[in-house]
Design a protein around this motif. Structure first.
Motif, PDB file in Angstrom:
ATOM      1  N   LEU A  91       0.819  -1.211   0.000  1.00 30.56           N
ATOM      2  CA  LEU A  91       0.000   0.000   0.000  1.00 30.56           C
ATOM      3  C   LEU A  91       0.854   1.262   0.000  1.00 30.56           C
ATOM      4  N   ALA A  92       2.026   1.197   0.643  1.00 34.89           N
ATOM      5  CA  ALA A  92       2.919   2.364   0.654  1.00 34.89           C
ATOM      6  C   ALA A  92       3.435   2.642  -0.764  1.00 34.89           C
ATOM      7  N   ALA A  93       3.817   1.577  -1.482  1.00 37.88           N
ATOM      8  CA  ALA A  93       4.276   1.744  -2.870  1.00 37.88           C
ATOM      9  C   ALA A  93       3.131   2.242  -3.748  1.00 37.88           C
ATOM     10  N   PHE A 127       0.637   3.975  -2.711  1.00 35.54           N
ATOM     11  CA  PHE A 127       0.390   5.370  -2.319  1.00 35.54           C
ATOM     12  C   PHE A 127       1.250   6.317  -3.155  1.00 35.54           C
ATOM     13  N   TRP A 128       2.560   5.984  -3.268  1.00 40.21           N
ATOM     14  CA  TRP A 128       3.451   6.861  -4.052  1.00 40.21           C
ATOM     15  C   TRP A 128       3.102   6.809  -5.536  1.00 40.21           C
ATOM     16  N   VAL A 175       0.834   2.511   7.014  1.00 42.81           N
ATOM     17  CA  VAL A 175       1.133   2.516   5.576  1.00 42.81           C
ATOM     18  C   VAL A 175       1.845   3.817   5.191  1.00 42.81           C
ATOM     19  N   LEU A 176       1.333   4.942   5.699  1.00 42.69           N
ATOM     20  CA  LEU A 176       1.957   6.238   5.388  1.00 42.69           C
ATOM     21  C   LEU A 176       3.383   6.298   5.927  1.00 42.69           C
ATOM     22  N   THR A 178       5.370   3.737   6.383  1.00 43.24           N
ATOM     23  CA  THR A 178       6.173   2.886   5.491  1.00 43.24           C
ATOM     24  C   THR A 178       6.547   3.683   4.246  1.00 43.24           C
ATOM     25  N   ALA A 179       5.550   4.444   3.738  1.00 47.78           N
ATOM     26  CA  ALA A 179       5.773   5.221   2.517  1.00 47.78           C
ATOM     27  C   ALA A 179       6.807   6.328   2.716  1.00 47.78           C
ATOM     28  N   PHE A 199      10.566   3.619   2.874  1.00 46.94           N
ATOM     29  CA  PHE A 199      10.994   3.691   1.462  1.00 46.94           C
ATOM     30  C   PHE A 199      12.131   4.711   1.248  1.00 46.94           C
ATOM     31  N   TYR A 206      14.078   9.958  -6.025  1.00 41.95           N
ATOM     32  CA  TYR A 206      12.624  10.143  -6.182  1.00 41.95           C
ATOM     33  C   TYR A 206      12.212  11.470  -5.541  1.00 41.95           C
ATOM     34  N   GLN A 213       9.464  12.963  -5.054  1.00 44.77           N
ATOM     35  CA  GLN A 213       8.254  13.089  -4.215  1.00 44.77           C
ATOM     36  C   GLN A 213       8.582  12.973  -2.722  1.00 44.77           C
ATOM     37  N   PHE A 214       9.675  12.229  -2.392  1.00 47.38           N
ATOM     38  CA  PHE A 214      10.054  12.106  -0.974  1.00 47.38           C
ATOM     39  C   PHE A 214      10.359  13.486  -0.398  1.00 47.38           C
TER      40      PHE A 214
END
Lengths: 158, 167
Positions: A40-42, A44-45, B41-42, B44-45, B49, B64, B66-67
């Motif tokens: 879901l994190a991947a 999300f991006w 999840v957020l 993790t994102a 990542f 990337y 967006q980070f």
């Protein structure tokens, strides 16, 4: 079909017994949550990139190349670990409305993703995603949120 | 470790209020848990990542953009979601959590994980090059946050696997 003997037989396999009665169950559950969080994190991006890329003119191919491998690997891990959890109580899960909703929403999310892929394949490598792709990305986030909610609800329906 | 906090919480009306809130409708507990999981999840994102990006120095992930653009906003939203959704469960059953060693581990990991996450996001904001000490910081951050995610699951499992009947 849902109350068929097949689900009970699945539950009585030695594999299901080994998972359900040992520390394998919490292990698979932990791995399922971890794999699902990564997927879901991947996603999300990816979805954010498709939604925001429209205004920031980020090429579609760059966004897809960054996140698709992560999504597929973690989705596969989620399916394997989720399947291992499912067989321990298969006959109860198939009749659980929350589980049925989870499967239905996953199917809808998968269909949405397939349509998104087909529309994005037509774009050139430097193109930014269009309005339809942005809406589909938003829908994807919404559908996967529903999958999380129904997944959490499974345990609350006995 | 947190028994003083459990004593204080249970002496207030917070426990009753949280129990009333969580029991107000059958949809409330899974909904609050969904908010908590969405926070995971957020995180993790926007923490794991980017840390993987620094550790692997992957041209795709480490560059990337967006980070840098959304990392901090995403991080604070995630922390807000996790704290606001975790709090009702703690307030409703303070002694259950206060006496659980995995909960103490989770709280300890959170204290370590927060500054690590901020450090990782600052690396992106300042667009630093990937050096060995930043890679070390990234791999520690990954381990701490993965342990934090797993600790959440093991709060419940530890109760019946290791201390059955104690809770």
């Amino acid at each position: 079909m849902l109350d068929s003997e097949f689900w009970l037989q699945l539950e009585y396999t030695s594999l299901a017994g080994a998972i359900g009665a040992t520390w394998l169950f919490p292990l698979f559950n932990s791995l399922h949550v971890l794999a699902f969080a990564f997927m879901l994190a991947a996603l999300f991006w990816l979805d954010l990139g498709l939604m925001m890329g429209r205004w920031q003119q980020v090429p579609v191919k760059e966004t897809m190349r960054s996140w698709l491998p992560w999504i597929w690997v973690s989705f596969s891990a989620s399916v394997v670990t989720g399947g291992a959890l499912f067989i321990t109580r298969a006959s109860a899960h198939v009749l659980n409305p929350a589980f049925q909703w989870k499967m239905l929403l996953m199917l809808a999310a998968g269909l949405n993703m397939l349509l998104l892929h087909l529309s994005l394949r037509k774009l050139a490598s430097t193109d930014a995603p269009g309005t339809l792709a942005a809406w589909q990305a938003g829908l994807s986030l919404l559908l996967w949120s529903g999958v999380v909610l129904s997944g959490r609800w499974i345990g609350h329906i006995v | 470790m947190f028994s003083w906090l459990a004593d204080w919480v249970s002496s207030t009306s917070l426990t009753e209020a949280s129990r009333a809130f969580l029991g107000s409708a059958s949809v409330v507990p899974p909904l609050v848990q969904t908010i908590h999981l969405s926070g995971v999840v957020l995180l993790t994102a926007c923490v794991i990542f980017p840390s993987i990006g620094i550790f692997t120095a992957s041209p795709v992930l480490f560059k990337y953009h967006q980070f840098r653009a959304y990392g901090f906003r995403c991080f604070w939203v995630a922390i807000g979601m996790m704290l606001s959704s975790g709090l009702p469960f703690f307030l409703a059953r303070p002694y259950r959590y206060a006496s659980n060693p995995v909960f103490s581990i989770k709280a300890g990991l959170l204290l370590v994980g927060l500054p690590l996450a901020i450090a990782v996001l600052l690396i992106y904001r300042r667009q630093l090059e990937s050096r060995w000490y930043l890679k070390l910081l990234a791999v520690i951050t990954i381990m701490v946050w993965v342990a934090l995610i797993l600790a959440g699951r093991w709060i419940a499992y530890s109760e019946y696997l290791f201390w059955p009947g104690d809770f």
